[in-house]
Enzyme design. Sequence first.
Site, mmCIF file in Angstrom:
data_model
loop_
_atom_site.group_PDB
_atom_site.id
_atom_site.type_symbol
_atom_site.label_atom_id
_atom_site.label_comp_id
_atom_site.label_asym_id
_atom_site.label_seq_id
_atom_site.Cartn_x
_atom_site.Cartn_y
_atom_site.Cartn_z
ATOM 1 N N GLY A 107 1.776 -2.892 -13.940
ATOM 2 C CA GLY A 107 1.798 -1.448 -14.137
ATOM 3 C C GLY A 107 2.722 -1.069 -15.273
ATOM 4 O O GLY A 107 2.427 -0.164 -16.067
ATOM 5 N N PHE A 133 0.670 1.046 -9.071
ATOM 6 C CA PHE A 133 1.154 0.599 -7.773
ATOM 7 C C PHE A 133 2.580 0.071 -7.942
ATOM 8 O O PHE A 133 2.822 -0.855 -8.722
ATOM 9 C CB PHE A 133 0.298 -0.542 -7.206
ATOM 10 C CG PHE A 133 -1.125 -0.207 -6.871
ATOM 11 C CD1 PHE A 133 -1.561 1.102 -6.799
ATOM 12 C CD2 PHE A 133 -2.037 -1.220 -6.604
ATOM 13 C CE1 PHE A 133 -2.878 1.402 -6.481
ATOM 14 C CE2 PHE A 133 -3.351 -0.934 -6.284
ATOM 15 C CZ PHE A 133 -3.775 0.375 -6.225
ATOM 16 N N TYR A 135 -0.334 -3.032 -11.154
ATOM 17 C CA TYR A 135 0.505 -3.275 -9.972
ATOM 18 C C TYR A 135 1.800 -3.948 -10.438
ATOM 19 O O TYR A 135 1.780 -4.985 -11.094
ATOM 20 C CB TYR A 135 -0.283 -4.178 -9.016
ATOM 21 C CG TYR A 135 0.284 -4.372 -7.618
ATOM 22 C CD1 TYR A 135 1.534 -3.904 -7.231
ATOM 23 C CD2 TYR A 135 -0.466 -5.034 -6.650
ATOM 24 C CE1 TYR A 135 2.017 -4.081 -5.957
ATOM 25 C CE2 TYR A 135 0.006 -5.228 -5.358
ATOM 26 C CZ TYR A 135 1.248 -4.755 -5.015
ATOM 27 O OH TYR A 135 1.723 -4.947 -3.745
ATOM 28 N N CYS A 136 2.942 -3.342 -10.096
ATOM 29 C CA CYS A 136 4.267 -3.922 -10.381
ATOM 30 C C CYS A 136 4.445 -4.143 -11.884
ATOM 31 O O CYS A 136 4.258 -3.225 -12.669
ATOM 32 C CB CYS A 136 4.455 -5.198 -9.573
ATOM 33 S SG CYS A 136 6.145 -5.845 -9.582
ATOM 34 N N ILE A 137 4.783 -5.363 -12.313
ATOM 35 C CA ILE A 137 5.004 -5.630 -13.732
ATOM 36 C C ILE A 137 3.745 -5.354 -14.545
ATOM 37 O O ILE A 137 3.810 -4.968 -15.719
ATOM 38 C CB ILE A 137 5.483 -7.084 -13.944
ATOM 39 C CG1 ILE A 137 5.801 -7.351 -15.410
ATOM 40 C CG2 ILE A 137 4.464 -8.082 -13.437
ATOM 41 C CD1 ILE A 137 6.350 -8.741 -15.677
#
Length: 597
Positions: A334, A358, A330-332
């Site tokens: 990811g 994500f 998720y985000c960083i």
Amino acid sequence: MTTTEEATSAASQQMQENLAKIEALTQRLVEALSHKRAPNPALEGPGLDLYLNAGAALVKEWADKPSKILEAQVNYWGQAMKHYVEASHALSQGQFKPPADTGPKDRRFSNPLWDTHPYFNFIKQQYMISSKAIEDAVDALEDLDPVDRKRIDYFAHQIIDMMAPTNFLATNPDALERAVATEGESLVKGLENLVRDVELNNGNLVVTLADRDAFKVGQNIGTAEGSVVYRNRLFELIQYKPTTETVHKTPLIIFPPWINKFYILDLKPANSLIRWIVDQGFTLFVVSWKNPDASYADVGMDSYVEEGYLTAIEQVKAITKEKKINAVGYCIAGTTLSLTLALMEKRKDRSINSATFFTTLTDFSDQGEFTTFLQDDFVNGIEAQCKRDGVLSSYFMTRTFSYLRANDLIYQPAIRSYMMGEAPPAFDLLYWNGDSTNLPGKMAIEYLRGLCQQDKFAAKGFEVMGETVKLSDVKVPLCAIACETDHIAPWIASFNGIAQMGSADKTFLLSESGHIAGIVNPPSKQKYGHYTSTAPIHNPNEWKAEATYNKGSWWPHWGEWLAARSGRMVPAREPGDAAHPVLAPAPGLYVNEVVRV
């Protein structure tokens, strides 16, 4: 004594008590402000280069097109004076009403007095005229570098938002009405709120967005049942208790961002993605990251890949006795998952069966709304601060994200808290938003320089543990979920990164809403829909043009995709094993650690 005299006496007594409270609170405020951190000028505003470039562009316009500048000035003064004359004329005629107000509607000015009272309406209309003049002046600047233009526009709007009359007590009718109605009690409570926030943040002002006493992680949020089955200096590994008799053979691990804490995925039972995944029959592991202090100064991206991702993957394989697992970033997290996958491809490590991203950025050629903060003047300032503190304090991260939505995350909450004297709301999402973490200094700079600024992963390659990896090295089957109005990871930028990955099996889902609400979007709410498309993942606009809109959450769609890559059903697995005894109940120890810098 008459009833009127008694009421007057009581009001006078109340006023005296409030004045005494204000004096005591003012002394506390002065004391709290004395602990304010030494300012870092490089993080308080743009560098000199931006001022020089903007000034040079303006001087050039004066020289080349003086009539254009004069016309803009005359137009502004004409509008301002016309409105002043109209307002003065109405008053001179004994009409206690403002002139016609044909300006755009703004939710900040929802109190009827902004439209009906001459004083407040005059202030509002003059503010709107001035704001438009500033916007037009910035838009009219020529011969500016695109990055400089974007930054000047950002800072101009920061000034416009800051100077809104709603932000000042003398020009805020809501606050004045409340102060009169409460005999000044609202102002006393507001000052109490202000002093509390300054004291909590060591002399720095950070507006409290949610009631800090309303939530306790592990008690009324983050309550999904599970156990910590592994711990090292970077993370705790939580395995969640199954809720089905059988589960898919291939387990799943989620890597949440270490900018915030993992329980965004488990706020309440009704909107918990963690609970939903477990209920679909998956063996779920979630990483809970350590909130670092200065001793983590030398922890870099390599450490997160090796001690974080690769270690967590091996632990999940060992606990479940499976050779392959599915992973989510998720985000960083990811972004770092994609780096890890590229490294594993280089090493011919086939431990990851499929990956889900994500709201993940891997191509930073378009820096979006973060362009302002990703130039050398700011990044140099961040680097100096990291060397001083050992970490990038959550204070700076919170401030940066808040100013991207200043009216919603700074000024409106400040008005409610400090002028209206209201207690912060008991809102779980805002509570989580304020529960941010520090970043190790080395890791923060490597991320900002190598990925965000230089875009190495999508360009010439980014070095991870001695290997140079590129986006094309990510070859596992993947699914990416982006959010339509995401201002942190714009969906088109996310799409472009996915398009460059080397996977033959790619799925892209586009959720409505933003970075958090688009992801934390349970099917039961039927709140935000999502888009799917059979178009190739090459051009984002073509993909969107051919996309089909689907009502409701993307979770079921992704659940089907994941189930198809998770093998047959096997008996449910309880957390841990003989080699991985339960260390603590979920949500673990790391999630509740507070490290102030």
